[in-house]
Design a protein around this motif. Structure first.
Motif, short mmCIF file in Angstrom:
data_model
loop_
_atom_site.label_atom_id
_atom_site.label_comp_id
_atom_site.label_asym_id
_atom_site.label_seq_id
_atom_site.Cartn_x
_atom_site.Cartn_y
_atom_site.Cartn_z
N TYR A 123 0.83 -1.21 0.00
CA TYR A 123 0.00 0.00 0.00
C TYR A 123 0.87 1.27 0.00
O TYR A 123 0.57 2.24 -0.69
CB TYR A 123 -0.92 0.03 1.23
CG TYR A 123 -2.26 -0.65 1.02
CD1 TYR A 123 -3.36 0.06 0.53
CD2 TYR A 123 -2.46 -1.99 1.34
CE1 TYR A 123 -4.59 -0.55 0.35
CE2 TYR A 123 -3.69 -2.61 1.16
CZ TYR A 123 -4.76 -1.88 0.67
OH TYR A 123 -5.98 -2.48 0.49
N TYR B 205 -3.21 -4.14 -7.83
CA TYR B 205 -4.60 -4.46 -7.48
C TYR B 205 -4.67 -4.52 -5.96
O TYR B 205 -3.82 -5.16 -5.32
CB TYR B 205 -4.99 -5.84 -8.06
CG TYR B 205 -6.31 -6.36 -7.54
CD1 TYR B 205 -7.51 -5.88 -8.05
CD2 TYR B 205 -6.37 -7.33 -6.53
CE1 TYR B 205 -8.74 -6.35 -7.58
CE2 TYR B 205 -7.59 -7.80 -6.06
CZ TYR B 205 -8.76 -7.31 -6.58
OH TYR B 205 -9.96 -7.77 -6.11
N PHE B 206 -5.64 -3.84 -5.38
CA PHE B 206 -5.78 -3.85 -3.92
C PHE B 206 -7.23 -4.14 -3.55
O PHE B 206 -8.15 -3.71 -4.24
CB PHE B 206 -5.35 -2.50 -3.32
CG PHE B 206 -3.86 -2.32 -3.37
CD1 PHE B 206 -3.06 -2.82 -2.37
CD2 PHE B 206 -3.26 -1.70 -4.45
CE1 PHE B 206 -1.67 -2.70 -2.43
CE2 PHE B 206 -1.89 -1.56 -4.53
CZ PHE B 206 -1.09 -2.06 -3.52
N ALA C 100 -5.41 -11.61 -5.91
CA ALA C 100 -4.62 -10.42 -6.26
C ALA C 100 -3.71 -10.70 -7.46
O ALA C 100 -3.62 -9.89 -8.39
CB ALA C 100 -3.81 -9.96 -5.05
N GLY D 112 -3.13 -7.34 -1.67
CA GLY D 112 -2.85 -6.62 -2.90
C GLY D 112 -1.62 -7.15 -3.59
O GLY D 112 -0.85 -7.94 -3.03
#
Ligand code: ACO
Length: 320
Positions: free
Chosen positions: A113, A174-175, A226, A314
């Motif tokens: 993140y 992608y989260f 993910a 993610g």
């Protein structure tokens, strides 16, 4: 638009090694149980005077030297204090001013993140030179009498320098989050819901509490989702990826992930045998070791994937 590219990496690990054999003397466990159930043989433990900001400083000081850093993001679930943030303390240690600083809390997915935030600052022109750090002092948040958690975790920190580049860099991500699973992995006390009290301390509620088998199951599913989403978003297959860097929680989780997605062992980076789960620091320490050991070369496509408390997860696709 420039892409955000990792141009330098650093890490710091405490010298003290705690082996499975030593743990046998602390709780009712065995080297054999820990090795077969998790793949972990040893982990690093920081001395009691060390803090998360000390580790962040030691991991980032060499890559930050002489750089015009305008942004620091520190991923940590084990910050020095609730505030000021560890990133602010780090800016002071590094002697930096004119620098935006904040901490990011997404448990074991935190580095992914934080890297994504740094990427977006750089791509939007809000930062030209950022350091993204993950620093986790898990040993101070462990109940050392609970054999189901104390054998799993270790301390460590890693850092990357992120700059704009015309070629290579972070190309996709992608989260996702499943908030319904918040209770299966948590530190219940010490926040506004359950402030510190004599009772919370007596009951060890300031330490990591976990439903191991549930975490195990969802970790495999979340990391699979993910990876599959990033690959399909970019019309790629597993074969196009040179190296996968999965969160280093448990070798059995990584092996199941490989089996599900048909990823060969050579393409899965593993170092959890030496460090255990360093929460969000695991990903960046693994990336540092993969690069410095020659497992990653210029032009390679790398996929980092992580999962952690929240339940956060993610994946990040990088062209090296
Ligand atoms: N030594 C010996 N025995 C143990 C230990 C230990 N350290 N810990 C638990 N046991 C016992 C249990 O008490 C249980 O005994 P029982 O059958 O008599 O009740 C038995 O071993 C089996 O316990 P399980 O929890 O079912 O064991 P499992 O095979 O699921 O392994 C483990 C436990 C390793 C925790 C596993 O569930 C796991 O790895 N889960 C993922 C957790 C994780 O990685 N968390 C990290 C944070 S989350 C993240 O990073 C995504």
């Amino acid at each position: 638009m420039k892409k955000a590219k990792i141009v330098a990496l650093g890490k710091w690990l405490p010298e003290r090694i705690l082996t499975n054999v030593e743990l046998e003397k602390m709780v009712e466990t065995s080297d054999e149980w820990i090795t077969t159930r998790t793949g972990i043989k040893e982990r690093r433990i920081a001395s009691s005077d060390i803090t998360a900001s000390d580790m962040a400083y030691l991991a980032s000081k060499d890559i930050a030297r002489n750089e015009p850093i305008d942004l620091i993001i520190v991923s940590t679930s084990t910050s020095d204090t609730i505030f000021p943030g560890t990133a602010c303390l780090l800016s002071e240690r590094l002697g930096l001013s004119n620098c935006a600083c904040f901490d990011l809390s997404a448990a074991c997915t935190g580095f992914s993140y934080a890297l994504e935030c740094g990427r977006r600052f750089i791509e939007a022109g809000g930062s030209k030179c950022a350091i993204i750090v993950a620093s986790e002092l898990t040993s101070k948040f462990i109940n050392w009498k609970d054999r189901s958690t104390c054998v799993l975790f270790g301390d460590g920190a890693g850092a990357v320098l992120l700059k704009g580049a015309d070629k290579g860099g972070i190309i996709g991500s992608y989260f996702n989050t499943n908030g319904k699973l918040g209770d299966i992995l948590k530190i219940p006390a010490g926040g506004s819901k359950m402030p510190a009290s004599l009772e919370t301390v007596e009951k060890n509620l300031h330490t990591i509490q976990m439903d191991g088998p549930e975490v195990f199951k969802y970790a495999v599913l979340a990391m699979s989702e993910a990876i599959e989403r990033v690959l399909s978003n970019h019309s790629l297959s597993v074969n196009d990826i040179s190296l996968f860097i999965p969160h280093q929680a448990n070798l059995r989780i990584i092996n199941l992930l490989s089996k599900r997605l048909k990823i060969s062992d050579e393409k899965m980076f593993v170092n959890l045998n030496r460090y255990g789960n360093m929460m969000s620091a695991s990903s960046v320490v693994a990336l540092d070791e993969a690069v410095k050991s020659g497992r990653i070369k210029e032009g390679d496509l790398i996929l980092m994937v992580a999962v952690g408390g929240g339940f956060t997860y993610g994946a990040t696709l990088i062209e090296w």
